[in-house]
Design an enzyme around this catalytic site. Structure first.
Site, PDB file in Angstrom:
ATOM      1  N   GLY A  35     137.980 -23.378  20.573  1.00  0.00           N
ATOM      2  CA  GLY A  35     138.415 -22.331  21.495  1.00  0.00           C
ATOM      3  C   GLY A  35     137.601 -22.318  22.779  1.00  0.00           C
ATOM      4  O   GLY A  35     136.967 -23.307  23.143  1.00  0.00           O
ATOM      5  N   GLY A  40     139.786 -29.277  30.380  1.00  0.00           N
ATOM      6  CA  GLY A  40     139.619 -30.469  29.537  1.00  0.00           C
ATOM      7  C   GLY A  40     140.460 -30.356  28.272  1.00  0.00           C
ATOM      8  O   GLY A  40     141.146 -31.305  27.864  1.00  0.00           O
ATOM      9  N   HIS A  41     140.426 -29.165  27.645  1.00  0.00           N
ATOM     10  CA  HIS A  41     141.250 -28.946  26.442  1.00  0.00           C
ATOM     11  C   HIS A  41     142.739 -29.040  26.784  1.00  0.00           C
ATOM     12  O   HIS A  41     143.527 -29.602  26.024  1.00  0.00           O
ATOM     13  CB  HIS A  41     140.989 -27.554  25.858  1.00  0.00           C
ATOM     14  CG  HIS A  41     139.638 -27.365  25.243  1.00  0.00           C
ATOM     15  ND1 HIS A  41     138.708 -26.485  25.737  1.00  0.00           N
ATOM     16  CD2 HIS A  41     139.058 -27.942  24.166  1.00  0.00           C
ATOM     17  CE1 HIS A  41     137.628 -26.506  24.984  1.00  0.00           C
ATOM     18  NE2 HIS A  41     137.809 -27.397  24.023  1.00  0.00           N
TER      19      HIS A  41
END
Ligand code: PAF
Length: 287
Positions: A35, A40-41
């Site tokens: 989370g 980037g995620h």
């Protein structure tokens, strides 16, 4: 119109969705995270969307990969904000289990990888990679996706995950995705949130130093001298301490020796971990 995001809190819910997709002939990609999602995620999610019909993101701040003096309690938790980012990225399901769902009473199994975990971050974070390997093994077996994607910023983690997935014959392709950086070169990380405004200005010095070291090694300079200079530069820039800056083979993480560097016939990486204030930043770059 994309499907709306479904949230599963237990393995039964996750598996029911995957089963329905499989019966409809659809492929599945998994993107495990803790989370506090950043660009980037989101890049990982978008890459996953290009690999499979359905994408599952996971959010689980995994207690077993934090040491007793590490930042488990402080690790940023912001599920509502994360959910708002996942839907536009084309993610179909969020798997956000509770700790007892992942580690029920009586849980007694650990996945341990030798060799790769004994270098770089390994000695500085005892038990960390065992925690990562155990939770990622569980996530892979719970979802059984076709492919799972991980960021190259955690390069050693990626190598460890590839190793145990192959060793345990887990039928999932593991894909590394290049690091997404801020405009000044700082690798995106949830832990960048710990940086004060002053530290944030200093932070890109880590990427600058390893980039210079990788360039020098690629031009035949000895890895020891190049990485020693990088450590000096990082400390001079204002980092509190350096755990390591090392030149390693990309696949085995064995040290690069001066002869190999001179001949240039290897696939290498400069990897680094250093403290800036209370943030432990890691980064790496191809030689
Ligand atoms: O890289 C991370 O965020 C974590 O280590 C992972 C792979 C999600 C396992 O908890």
């Amino acid at each position: 119109m994309p499907d709306s995001l479904v949230i599963a809190r237990d393995v039964a819910g996750l598996r029911a969705a995957v089963k329905a997709w499989r019966m409809a002939g659809q492929s599945v990609a998994l993107v495990p995270t803790m989370g506090a999602l950043h660009r980037g995620h989101i890049h990982l999610m978008e890459t996953a969307k290009a690999r499979a019909d359905k994408v599952i993101a996971t959010i689980f701040v995994n207690p077993t990969q934090f040491g007793p003096n590490e930042d488990f309690a402080a690790y940023p938790r912001q599920e509502a904000k994360d959910v708002a980012l996942l839907e536009p990225a084309g993610v179909n399901m969020l798997f956000a289990p509770t700790p007892p769902e992942m580690y029920p009473p009586g849980f007694a199994t650990k996945v341990s990888v030798s060799g790769l975990t004994e270098v770089l971050c390994g000695p500085f974070r005892p038990g960390h990679f065992e925690g990562v390997a155990t939770v990622v093994t569980k996530l892979l077996l719970q979802a059984l996706p076709d492919v799972a994607l991980f960021g190259e910023k955690d390069f050693q983690q990626l190598a460890v995950i590839k190793r145990f997935t192959a060793d345990l014959n887990i039928p999932v392709a593991i894909e590394g995705v290049p690091t997404v950086r801020e405009a000044d070169g700082l690798a995106m990380s949830s832990r960048n949130a710990y940086l004060t405004p002053e530290e944030r200005k200093i932070a890109p010095a880590l990427y600058a130093a390893i980039t210079k070291a990788a360039h020098s090694i690629a031009h035949g300079e000895g890895p020891m001298a190049a990485t020693a200079l990088a450590k000096d530069e990082v400390l001079k820039a204002g980092f509190r301490s350096v755990d390591y800056i090392d030149a390693r083979h990309a696949d085995t993480l064995a040290s690069v020796n001066p002869g190999e560097a001179r001949r240039g016939n290897f696939s290498g990486r400069v990897l680094a971990a250093a403290y800036l204030g209370r943030a432990r930043l890691i980064d790496n770059i191809q030689i």
